[in-house]
Scaffold this motif. Sequence first.
Motif, mmCIF file in Angstrom:
data_model
loop_
_atom_site.group_PDB
_atom_site.id
_atom_site.type_symbol
_atom_site.label_atom_id
_atom_site.label_comp_id
_atom_site.label_asym_id
_atom_site.label_seq_id
_atom_site.Cartn_x
_atom_site.Cartn_y
_atom_site.Cartn_z
ATOM 1 N N SER A 273 0.811 -1.211 0.000
ATOM 2 C CA SER A 273 0.000 0.000 0.000
ATOM 3 C C SER A 273 0.848 1.266 0.000
ATOM 4 C CB SER A 273 -0.917 0.000 1.214
ATOM 5 O OG SER A 273 -0.148 0.078 2.387
ATOM 6 N N ASN A 281 -6.066 3.643 -4.109
ATOM 7 C CA ASN A 281 -7.046 2.583 -3.856
ATOM 8 C C ASN A 281 -6.972 2.080 -2.418
ATOM 9 O OD1 ASN A 281 -7.079 2.892 -6.562
ATOM 10 N ND2 ASN A 281 -5.984 0.970 -6.993
ATOM 11 N N ARG A 282 -5.779 2.161 -1.823
ATOM 12 C CA ARG A 282 -5.592 1.465 -0.537
ATOM 13 C C ARG A 282 -5.279 2.475 0.562
ATOM 14 N NH1 ARG A 282 -1.517 -3.300 -2.252
ATOM 15 N NH2 ARG A 282 -2.114 -4.202 -0.251
ATOM 16 N N GLU A 285 -6.127 1.248 4.090
ATOM 17 C CA GLU A 285 -5.218 0.150 4.421
ATOM 18 C C GLU A 285 -3.847 0.717 4.778
ATOM 19 O OE1 GLU A 285 -5.123 -2.635 1.235
ATOM 20 O OE2 GLU A 285 -3.500 -3.798 2.153
ATOM 21 N N GLN A 343 -13.106 -1.267 6.626
ATOM 22 C CA GLN A 343 -12.824 -0.724 5.301
ATOM 23 C C GLN A 343 -11.548 -1.299 4.682
ATOM 24 O OE1 GLN A 343 -12.936 3.596 5.374
ATOM 25 N NE2 GLN A 343 -14.467 3.499 7.003
ATOM 26 N N CYS A 344 -10.825 -2.057 5.478
ATOM 27 C CA CYS A 344 -9.565 -2.612 4.961
ATOM 28 C C CYS A 344 -9.884 -3.831 4.114
ATOM 29 C CB CYS A 344 -8.651 -2.995 6.115
ATOM 30 S SG CYS A 344 -7.129 -3.742 5.561
ATOM 31 N N GLY A 345 -9.665 -3.684 2.800
ATOM 32 C CA GLY A 345 -10.080 -4.724 1.874
ATOM 33 C C GLY A 345 -9.181 -5.950 1.870
ATOM 34 N N HIS A 346 -7.934 -5.752 2.161
ATOM 35 C CA HIS A 346 -6.979 -6.864 2.064
ATOM 36 C C HIS A 346 -7.029 -7.697 3.338
ATOM 37 C CE1 HIS A 346 -3.078 -8.900 1.560
ATOM 38 N NE2 HIS A 346 -3.370 -8.771 0.266
ATOM 39 N N GLN A 347 -7.508 -8.915 3.186
ATOM 40 C CA GLN A 347 -7.785 -9.719 4.396
ATOM 41 C C GLN A 347 -6.507 -10.074 5.152
ATOM 42 O OE1 GLN A 347 -9.203 -13.648 3.781
ATOM 43 N NE2 GLN A 347 -9.121 -13.956 6.011
ATOM 44 N N ARG A 350 -5.343 -7.171 7.124
ATOM 45 C CA ARG A 350 -6.175 -6.940 8.302
ATOM 46 C C ARG A 350 -5.797 -7.927 9.406
ATOM 47 N NH1 ARG A 350 -11.522 -7.308 6.101
ATOM 48 N NH2 ARG A 350 -11.515 -9.483 6.755
#
Lengths: 762, 349
Positions: A273, A281-282, A285, A343-347, A350
């Motif tokens: 990121s 986009n991130r 994140e 809101q953090c898309g990357h599992q 997270r």
Amino acid sequence: MPGMPGMPTDGGGAIVPFTGEPAQAAPPPPPVRPIRHGVAPPIFRIYVSWSSGNLLQVACLRPPNSEGGGGTEELVGSVVEVNLGDGGSGGSEAEEKIDEGEMRRIEYGSVPAFALLQSRKNTLADAATMSHVPSVPDHAEWWQYVLEYSKTIGNLLGNPDPPVFMIEDPKTILKVREKPTSLRAAWELLEIFYVDKHLQGWLPERLVDWLSDFDSLLSTMASTVYSKLSNFQKKLINLQIVEDDPDYWNGLSAALSVGWLDIVVNMLRFHGSYQLDQMDNRETENGLVEAVAVLVSTMPRLRPNLPTGKLGQCCKTRPDFIKAWEKWRGQVTKLECSAFWIQCGHQKTRYGLKNLLHIMMGNINELTDATSHWLELFASHFLYIKPFTVGFEGMHLLAQKCIQLKPSSGTNGLTGLILGVLSENTEVVLAECTKNFGPWLVTHAMELLTADNDYADVMLHEERLNFGGISIEELHRLVYAQVLCSHSLTWQFLMPFCLFIFPRDLFSLLPLGWLTEAWIHPMIAPTYLSSCLNQGLGLLEILLLKQPIQDNCLVLKTLEICRLYELENVSTIIMKIAGIYHWKHGRKGTGVYWFQQAHDKVCLDRIAQQLFEHIGKSVTDDSFKQWEGLLELLGSDIGSAGGLEFLHRYRDFKRSLQQALDRRCGEAARQTVDFLIQLMKNPSTPQRFWLPLLHDSVELLNSKLSPLMNVAETTLLLNKLQELSMAKRCPDFSSNHLPSHAISSVRLALASNLARAILGDP
Amino acid sequence: MADSPSFRRHPLASSVDLVRWLPSSSTSPSGRLLAAAVHDPTSGPAASSIHLLPLSDPGSPLASLPLPSRATALRCSPAALAAATSSGSLHFLPSSFDSDAAVSVPGGAGFHVGPVRGLDCGGEEWVTAGEDGRVHLVGGAADGRVVARRLWDGKGMSGYEAARWASPVEFATGGAGCGVQWWDRRKGDAVVAQCNGIWGRGIVTGMVHSIDIHPSRKHICVVGGSSGTIFAWDLRWPQQPIPLSGVGLNGTAEPACESEVWEVLFDTYTQSSDIISSASARILPVMMCSEDGILAVVEQDERPFELLAEACAINSFDIDPQNPSDVVCALEWESIGVLTRGRDAMAEE
């Protein structure tokens, strides 16, 4: 065992049966060295003895009358040399073995520091006796001396700090630096626990620092935080998206759990990121990653300062720390509960970041998962669960708990040492040092153990009857001094000690592997022996007498040690041995030199007799040239020449006689007679030389018509001749291969001279 | 002991017996060079060699010449580097340092038996003097062959520990108890003068370890030996050696050390404190190293000026002939030390 004939066994062709100690949990495998002796079995006897340096001579013999192949030529026995210095197979230790040259550098370098500390100790002890105060040195001052000593030795063992000027790849996780050695790790550990009183309050943090320096030494087989990170480092070059790789998150949590904050922050910045094209986009994140990085870098730490490059905020006092800690923990908890996580898309991000937060919150499960070795778990407890752990008892209990949680990590020398320290058992600490780090460390670390520990002080200095009246400290110094001089004699001397004194469960036998560090070097052993009050000087004398005497320079070096330690009797013996050696090998001048130095009249007299026969046979001027040097060495005015003093006069007499007979001149004849009278009068002229002297002069006495001697002189010679005639009846009389009529011809010549002298007397 | 900026120790991981500066040439790519005679203390006497070391990094030798036994003497001339050994052999390494081009004279009955400690280059010829009492002249290295000619065979009656040329026809030797001898080739290759040294008062006699002769004053030898003794011997007054340092001398000289003086050299860098009289009979400053770790400059009727006081013996040292402010020494504890003397250090004196 040296010098002992061993009986071979049948088992697998092994020459010497080795049985490991079953009581030990994990005995280190003995270094095995195959020997190609070429002697067909059955082998009857084996002799082992030391050669020079690290060479071991092994002799294998068959039975004397073995009924072998009947006519086929077989070896009856052979002697092979085994060099114990060439590494061998003993690679079982986790560390890189310190090579011999490096170990010698350490040994040399530690001598001045050790000597300085001993002299300070003696000065303090003297001052204490002078002023009649209790003999215990002022501890406040003493531990500072020991600390200075410890730092000096520590510097010798290597510097774990990376070089200052170093351009590093930003993607480097672990800094390139000098390879740590477990010797240095052990030394630093002892310094932390036993000497450095300044930093006693910050003990947990010091352990964390220690671990960050030496984590790589904990195990080579099992995984450690260090090995995890270095494996990931190798992988990193080929990774496109680091945050997708589980090893990235494992590495992060591992590094955080042991408090390597700078590494964690550095690694977090590898996160995808941060890349400019992904920033938009991130954004959330990236914000979370950065928030964690900030929290990591501001972690409060109970310590006075931090080395450059290390992260965290220092708190010198407890109240400051508690305040900062609560505030920081609050921030961590707040972030953990933040709504941004949704809101953090990357599992994986997270999950990984949350895991880091849990570590910072001191979640025992996460900590246990993140760490590999029990010592790492131990350190993580100090950082995140019990920052106020103090006292050895608490630490020891915690260590036990960590071992239960991480049973697979096993123990090696360092962890054994830590457990010994934490259990406050000086005996165990000493045993671990003896077993794993060799005599150098034990001897030098003894000072650290006793710096501020009365129990250890008493335990190590108490004179024990079962050790032959010496203390443990002295024993170890004796052992070390002997290893320094590795010698067949000293080795044998030391074996009974080891078998006798070490309780089997605590101390193992001196491993043979130690000897690979040994070499013949007597010059530094005296420093250690002189600090051994009971048996040091005795052993020093033995060692000095065993030194080689073939080389004059080496002899002089040995004599210098004798001079320093006031061992006059030893130096006299060494000089005599050197004298005999050189005399035997034809270097007569050097031999005489050493006998003179030793004031050895007996040997000089004996030499004089040998030389006399030599000289007596060859009186030409030419051969005298060779004697010139030796006679010059004896000098005319040197009292200690003993019987040799007369040789000088004899040389003059012979030369003069030659001249008188050649030239037939009156003056030379008169001078010759003067020399003869001097020689005969001189008490240093042995009786056995009288007759040859007189016999040599017969020709001269008979050759002249006018008398050469007056009445008194002739009477003196006649009296001497009479004495000789009496002595001739004694059984030990030797006539020096002179003709049997020698006495009568001398008597005749003297009588005719006397007659002429009487006639010529006015 | 912290190193001063002007002194550097370089560990070599093998024992250093002798060390010398090599004549540096501007063409040499590696800068100034040292020659060191080393041996591995763990492997016995077999593992001895001569190493060529760059001053910039003495830990990594550029070239190496194996020797049959420990080196007992090491000298260099513009043409070659020569080493004598304790087994009586002599080895020459040409200044190209190509170890294949090395030539040697084997030890044994035809040459020396036992250690050869006296070795010096006198332009055309080298002189060797051994503990076996033999003195040889070795020359003719030009066609690749070396020829040794026996000058004298003492048959062991006296043993020599040092040798030094004074001129192409004169040299001095010294040894155990026999003091110093002056040889003159014009007078039948014989000893023409002899000096027993200044030993006395309790110490019966002593051993000479090193002799140096100043190129501009060829009639004066300076001699170092047992019991901290250093004396000068002036051929014009052969019966009156001049003490410079020693134990048990009555007040004339303060001992620079009390143990063996292994090596002495005239120190061309130190200015004599009495410049006006430097043309007179006063002995020029002399540098010495000793078994008790002293490197010092001694002068007649002056306190010795200590340059180093090491914890271990200094077995050998050399002053760079081209840069006399630089001194290299061989330390007993497997290292060499390089001392650079600056103007400041001398101003303090």
